[in-house]
Design a protein around this motif. Structure first.
Motif, short mmCIF file in Angstrom:
data_model
loop_
_atom_site.label_atom_id
_atom_site.label_comp_id
_atom_site.label_asym_id
_atom_site.label_seq_id
_atom_site.Cartn_x
_atom_site.Cartn_y
_atom_site.Cartn_z
N LEU A 1 -37.94 -11.57 -8.06
CA LEU A 1 -37.85 -10.83 -9.32
C LEU A 1 -36.64 -11.22 -10.16
CD1 LEU A 1 -39.03 -7.18 -8.55
CD2 LEU A 1 -40.26 -9.01 -9.73
N SER A 2 -35.51 -11.46 -9.51
CA SER A 2 -34.31 -11.82 -10.26
C SER A 2 -34.50 -13.16 -10.96
CB SER A 2 -33.10 -11.87 -9.32
OG SER A 2 -31.95 -12.31 -10.01
N ARG A 3 -35.03 -14.13 -10.24
CA ARG A 3 -35.27 -15.45 -10.83
C ARG A 3 -36.32 -15.35 -11.94
NH1 ARG A 3 -34.43 -20.68 -8.68
NH2 ARG A 3 -35.72 -22.28 -9.70
N PHE A 4 -37.33 -14.51 -11.71
CA PHE A 4 -38.39 -14.34 -12.70
C PHE A 4 -37.85 -13.71 -13.98
CE2 PHE A 4 -42.56 -12.01 -13.79
CZ PHE A 4 -43.01 -13.07 -14.57
N LEU A 5 -37.01 -12.71 -13.83
CA LEU A 5 -36.42 -12.05 -14.99
C LEU A 5 -35.57 -13.04 -15.80
CD1 LEU A 5 -36.00 -9.49 -16.64
CD2 LEU A 5 -34.12 -8.89 -15.10
N THR A 6 -34.83 -13.89 -15.12
CA THR A 6 -34.05 -14.92 -15.81
C THR A 6 -34.96 -15.84 -16.63
OG1 THR A 6 -32.35 -14.88 -14.08
CG2 THR A 6 -32.43 -16.84 -15.48
N LEU A 7 -36.10 -16.19 -16.03
CA LEU A 7 -37.07 -17.04 -16.74
C LEU A 7 -37.57 -16.34 -18.01
CD1 LEU A 7 -39.06 -19.50 -16.85
CD2 LEU A 7 -40.64 -18.08 -15.51
N LEU A 8 -37.91 -15.07 -17.90
CA LEU A 8 -38.43 -14.34 -19.06
C LEU A 8 -37.35 -14.19 -20.14
CD1 LEU A 8 -40.57 -11.53 -17.35
CD2 LEU A 8 -41.33 -13.71 -18.31
N GLU A 9 -36.12 -13.98 -19.73
CA GLU A 9 -35.03 -13.88 -20.70
C GLU A 9 -34.80 -15.20 -21.42
OE1 GLU A 9 -31.93 -12.51 -18.17
OE2 GLU A 9 -32.39 -10.38 -18.46
N GLU A 10 -35.04 -16.30 -20.71
CA GLU A 10 -34.89 -17.63 -21.32
C GLU A 10 -36.03 -17.92 -22.29
OE1 GLU A 10 -35.73 -22.17 -19.90
OE2 GLU A 10 -34.81 -20.82 -18.44
N LYS A 11 -37.26 -17.59 -21.91
CA LYS A 11 -38.43 -17.91 -22.74
C LYS A 11 -38.62 -16.93 -23.90
CE LYS A 11 -39.58 -21.42 -20.20
NZ LYS A 11 -39.44 -22.80 -20.72
N LYS A 12 -38.19 -15.67 -23.70
CA LYS A 12 -38.33 -14.63 -24.74
C LYS A 12 -39.75 -14.58 -25.33
CE LYS A 12 -33.51 -14.62 -26.27
NZ LYS A 12 -32.99 -15.44 -25.14
N PRO A 13 -40.76 -14.39 -24.48
CA PRO A 13 -42.13 -14.36 -25.01
C PRO A 13 -42.41 -13.08 -25.79
CG PRO A 13 -42.13 -13.77 -22.69
CD PRO A 13 -40.72 -14.18 -23.01
N ASP A 14 -43.28 -13.21 -26.80
CA ASP A 14 -43.76 -12.03 -27.52
C ASP A 14 -44.88 -11.35 -26.75
OD1 ASP A 14 -42.15 -12.30 -29.93
OD2 ASP A 14 -43.30 -14.13 -30.28
N ILE A 15 -45.56 -12.12 -25.91
CA ILE A 15 -46.64 -11.57 -25.09
C ILE A 15 -46.78 -12.43 -23.84
CG2 ILE A 15 -48.54 -12.89 -26.12
CD1 ILE A 15 -50.06 -10.12 -26.17
N ILE A 16 -47.14 -11.82 -22.73
CA ILE A 16 -47.32 -12.52 -21.46
C ILE A 16 -48.78 -12.44 -21.06
CG2 ILE A 16 -46.68 -12.65 -19.02
CD1 ILE A 16 -44.05 -11.23 -19.79
#
Length: 402
Positions: free
Chosen positions: A102-117
């Motif tokens: 989860l920690s690594r995944f959250l870092t990925l999402l913070e980097e990509k900043k998607p509007d929708i997943i």
């Protein structure tokens, strides 16, 4: 908020897939291709393999164990599938595994900043839902179910929208308590090329096939799971007197090499063995019948082409469910254990009326423009979420002014 004359920025869409089964990856690819064909000004879609990105060290071991388990002890896989099918809460082993990344995944999402997943892989959807539950993420979540059936692992409490292949799956989700407003029947996403028209004679000639002789396409999924009953088809003199075989081994190089070695010992111009093929839509277009395991994406592609199917040895679990749905729809026949696969193949291949009827029912069963419908639903959700966000921001600004 946008002012007059401003052009809205393209929505950033993160598509999360996985390679535990090729269908998840192919569905994500279909969505990305369609996005590039007609939505480039509105959407920037990026596809990422969730398992490879979030669990780079565990992923090879997990994939190996999963594939070997499905191949060697399918009954155990089927038992676990049925045991967890109606679970309301995520099984503890899954939750424990997800927590490791989860920690690594959250870092990925913070980097990509998607509007929708958008998730075509259930573990990815579960991970996003867990982060939303913890308040770490608020991004809208869309789950694309890539089978003709439901399972609890697909169903996560913080999913905003489910895209499903049929009304039957939509009804199953409603029985799970999912509101109709959160479900859209779009069809399983397949690449647009599967809906194109082809010159069969020209394709046969380019592939080295006889246009006047029936063509049977044999597939074992992306992993090339072809057991002895399937491999023995290329050694059948009586079968090859009447048919041409095209065997697709996918990524299974070992099986391809074994079959090619057999053909060197017993040469014939009635059998073609291939590994992974980019133009699978063209091979389906020249075929009269598909012999395959009932994976969600392979069968959805066959339905899109209008290709009748003979389904063999479905894995207990979603493949058995898929086979039941496809048989009920009349687009496929399931091979029975009491007779040889060769006998059943020859019987069906010789029954032109049955094959024509299956092709007609495929036209009724398939959804039109599934990937375009999926993007319509995704973008509607994104726009709704954006409007709500803008309204909330405007309200906050007014309150601060007061």
């Amino acid at each position: 908020m946008l002012t007059n004359g401003e052009i809205p920025a393209a929505a950033r869409v993160l598509v999360l897939s996985g390679d535990l089964g090729d269908g998840h990856r192919q569905a994500a690819r279909a969505l990305a291709e369609t996005c590039g064909e007609g939505l480039a000004d509105r959407v920037r879609a990026e596809v990422i393999d969730f398992m490879q990105e979030v669990y780079p060290y565990l992923h090879p071991m997990v994939k190996y164990c999963f594939m070997k388990g499905v191949e060697k002890v399918p009954s155990v896989y089927g038992y676990l599938y049925r045991k967890t099918r109606r679970k309301e809460a995520m099984p503890i082993p899954f939750k424990t595994f997800l927590s490791l990344g989860l920690s690594r995944f959250l870092t990925l999402l913070e980097e990509k900043k998607p509007d929708i997943i958008v998730c075509t892989f259930p573990l990815a959807a579960a991970a996003v839902s867990l982060l939303k539950e913890k308040g770490a993420v608020s991004t809208p979540l869309v789950t694309v179910i890539t089978d003709h059936t439901d399972h609890s692992l697909w169903l996560q409490p913080h999913t905003d929208l489910y895209l499903v292949g049929s009304e039957q799956v939509a009804a199953a989700l409603r029985l799970h308590g999912v509101s109709s407003s959160r479900v859209r029947v779009t069809g399983i996403p397949v690449r647009s090329r599967f809906s194109e028209s082809f010159d069969r004679v020209r394709l046969c000639q380019s592939f080295g096939l006889d246009p006047q002789r029936p063509v049977v396409l044999v597939m074992g999924g992306g992993s090339g799971m072809l057991d002895e009953s399937v491999r023995s088809l290329i050694r059948s003199t009586s079968l090859l007197e009447r048919l041409q075989l095209v065997v697709i081994c996918g990524s299974n190089a070992a099986v391809r090499e074994e079959l090619e070695a057999e053909l060197q010992e017993h040469p014939t111009n009635r059998v073609i063995v291939k590994g992974f093929v980019e133009e699978i839509h063209e091979w389906m277009a020249v075929a009269d019948l598909l012999v395959t395991k009932p994976g969600g994406l392979t069968t959805a592609e066959a339905v899109a082409v209008g290709l009748p199917m003979l389904l063999y040895k479905p894995i207990p679990g979603q493949e058995e469910d898929n086979a039941a749905v496809l048989e009920k729809a009349g687009v496929a026949i399931r091979a029975t254990a009491g007779r040889t696969l060769q006998d059943q193949l020859l019987e069906l291949a010789d029954n032109r009326l049955a094959l024509a009827a299956m092709k007609g029912r495929a036209r009724q069963f398939r959804r039109q423009r599934p990937t375009e419908q999926a993007w319509d639903a995704i973008m509607h959700l994104q726009q709704t979420a954006s409007s709500v966000r803008q309204a909330w921001q405007a309200t906050t600004t007014i309150r601060e002014a007061w």
